[in-house]
Design an enzyme around this catalytic site. Sequence first.
Site, PDB file in Angstrom:
ATOM      1  N   GLU A 147       2.552   7.394  -1.681  1.00  0.00           N
ATOM      2  CA  GLU A 147       2.259   8.748  -2.161  1.00  0.00           C
ATOM      3  C   GLU A 147       2.638   9.846  -1.171  1.00  0.00           C
ATOM      4  O   GLU A 147       2.577  11.026  -1.506  1.00  0.00           O
ATOM      5  CB  GLU A 147       0.751   8.897  -2.446  1.00  0.00           C
ATOM      6  CG  GLU A 147       0.136   7.752  -3.214  1.00  0.00           C
ATOM      7  CD  GLU A 147      -0.385   6.646  -2.299  1.00  0.00           C
ATOM      8  OE1 GLU A 147      -1.106   5.783  -2.793  1.00  0.00           O
ATOM      9  OE2 GLU A 147      -0.048   6.659  -1.086  1.00  0.00           O
TER      10      GLU A 147
ATOM     11  N   ASP B  57       0.820  -1.206   0.000  1.00  0.00           N
ATOM     12  CA  ASP B  57       0.000   0.000   0.000  1.00  0.00           C
ATOM     13  C   ASP B  57       0.863   1.269   0.000  1.00  0.00           C
ATOM     14  O   ASP B  57       2.070   1.228   0.198  1.00  0.00           O
ATOM     15  CB  ASP B  57      -0.903  -0.039   1.235  1.00  0.00           C
ATOM     16  CG  ASP B  57      -2.147   0.819   1.105  1.00  0.00           C
ATOM     17  OD1 ASP B  57      -2.357   1.417   0.026  1.00  0.00           O
ATOM     18  OD2 ASP B  57      -2.922   0.885   2.081  1.00  0.00           O
TER      19      ASP B  57
ATOM     20  N   ASP C  44      -8.945   3.449  -3.213  1.00  0.00           N
ATOM     21  CA  ASP C  44     -10.017   3.581  -2.227  1.00  0.00           C
ATOM     22  C   ASP C  44     -11.269   4.219  -2.820  1.00  0.00           C
ATOM     23  O   ASP C  44     -11.569   5.390  -2.553  1.00  0.00           O
ATOM     24  CB  ASP C  44      -9.527   4.414  -1.040  1.00  0.00           C
ATOM     25  CG  ASP C  44      -8.309   3.802  -0.371  1.00  0.00           C
ATOM     26  OD1 ASP C  44      -8.008   2.630  -0.640  1.00  0.00           O
ATOM     27  OD2 ASP C  44      -7.657   4.509   0.417  1.00  0.00           O
TER      28      ASP C  44
END
Length: 678
Positions: free
Chosen positions: A408, A405, A472
Amino acid sequence: MDTPRPQLLDFQFHQNNDSFTLHFQQRLILTHSKDNPCLWIGSGIADIDMFRGNFSIKDKLQEKIALTDAIVSQSPDGWLIHFSRGSDISATLNISADDQGRLLLELQNDNLNHNRIWLRLAAQPEDHIYGCGEQFSYFDLRGKPFPLWTSEQGVGRNKQTYVTWQADCKENAGGDYYWTFFPQPTFVSTQKYYCHVDNSCYMNFDFSAPEYHELALWEDKATLRFECADTYISLLEKLTALLGRQPELPDWIYDGVTLGIQGGTEVCQKKLDTMRNAGVKVNGIWAQDWSGIRMTSFGKRVMWNWKWNSENYPQLDSRIKQWNQEGVQFLAYINPYVASDKDLCEEAAQHGYLAKDASGGDYLVEFGEFYGGVVDLTNPEAYAWFKEVIKKNMIELGCGGWMADFGEYLPTDTYLHNGVSAEIMHNAWPALWAKCNYEALEETGKLGEILFFMRAGSTGSQKYSTMMWAGDQNVDWSLDDGLASVVPAALSLAMTGHGLHHSDIGGYTTLFEMKRSKELLLRWCDFSAFTPMMRTHEGNRPGDNWQFDGDAETIAHFARMTTVFTTLKPYLKEAVALNAKSGLPVMRPLFLHYEDDAHTYTLKYQYLLGRDILVAPVHEEGRSDWTLYLPEDNWVHAWTGEAFRGGEVTVNAPIGKPPVFYRADSEWAALFASLKSI
């Protein structure tokens, strides 16, 4: 000056007084004159503020100057253009071919204080533009600017919606149409060329003007590469030869759904038994809380300390072996940060493995009511250490895969081991994170057996990220952030060189009044059966959402759709193998195979799965029929066997029978016909 050198036979450069044009394989790339210059330079100071992965980006622009004068000379490799405005404002453009014959433009501002570039590429009003990484709101990018900066994708992503306004009010988290986990400075034009920019700085690709595309870069130099082809399929093969391609997927991926479960070993076992006993094909359990749970106001989150939490998951090691014998993999979770209150962060800090702040201390990022350190992946020792964490704590445990995950959140005011500005490294970070995971598999001989999947990406993710997922999405029907948004996301990534994509079945983000309905979960399941991977997620607030075991009807639905998915295994494997071999994506825009059909260039909510299946997911609530477009061909409706020739059609589309068609002339037609009896 018009005579091309032998190694530049595909280039045509014409100069007339103070103007010039550059063609590459009959495509006009650059045109310049005093009245219409192609280059501006300037200076600015970036004002970038991050809060929990949401960025506010402003440019304190000090000057922007058109370079109207151009002096052209020949160089050993091609042409050299000296642009200027007056005596002290200038830049140099070198035009040549790289070692593969691609057009190479290398631009350098002569004064390094000029740290802004605006370069205009020639365009035609009728051009369509695709790519720029993963774009959720638009597939055809023509007509809008697209800032390229990896970040959270936003909650709502549309400034006209109430959800976006609520998220903006809470923590500037609403986002906009261009917010994305995976921005990339690569686009494909319907003139059948691609343009790729090597830089990783903040950029803005503006496709608004009819006669040009303006590429803005926050740097003093730029390198652009172009390549042309006669077909889009050939063009993608060339693009992926430059960027890299994903390896084939592990065989177990095609054997059912990966169930997202949290709560411990016995909860996983109980839910697995419930689903399998009802006929659901299950290939794995994905337990993101394998390392522990942290409760926040956002909801249930993972403990960022990447080791097995034996209190929550007792006897997990032996249970993984048991599940493997039963054909079920165990998948975990990891990201490139370490929680500041846990021992992995302490270990990293002791060895100097964390990114630093201005005072030389460890830079701790606020991730939502807790802090974490950023493992400095530019530090070779830190990079090797984190690979060992993956190998020892995940691969040796027996994990068949994991979600890799984030990526960023690199703050632009942190200091890195390699000495490169974090503002420049920010967009490059996701690919560096992907490479760390990829090498952990490669060095243990597990590439092709273990799968990791990512949401963040950048140039290089094509080679190093074994699977993307759409991040998401909201647990709703919105076009910009719900079920529908996954389709343009997959197609834009396909045109950027990454051909393996899937999404959380049912979405993830559960905030404000949003709660996942049963209907949404079932429709998303229908869609996911026609993608390379089926995987569920409970969402950030599991108790608010309808889950895969919500009732007997839902379980039966998963049993049927996982049977559909596993039936397609040989077809999907062939499509995935072709992606690995030639870069032809698994989920494809229709125009890849129907170039002469103008209507296919504007379709963003339907796609081809491989060559022979057309899918148009139902993405509106309460629908029992659906209207879609079929390019001219011999089509068969998968659920009725009815034949169609093409054009706009409306079909019944109850839950469990999404709008799916196959080519009657396909070598797989008999396999597809068997879906009707499932």
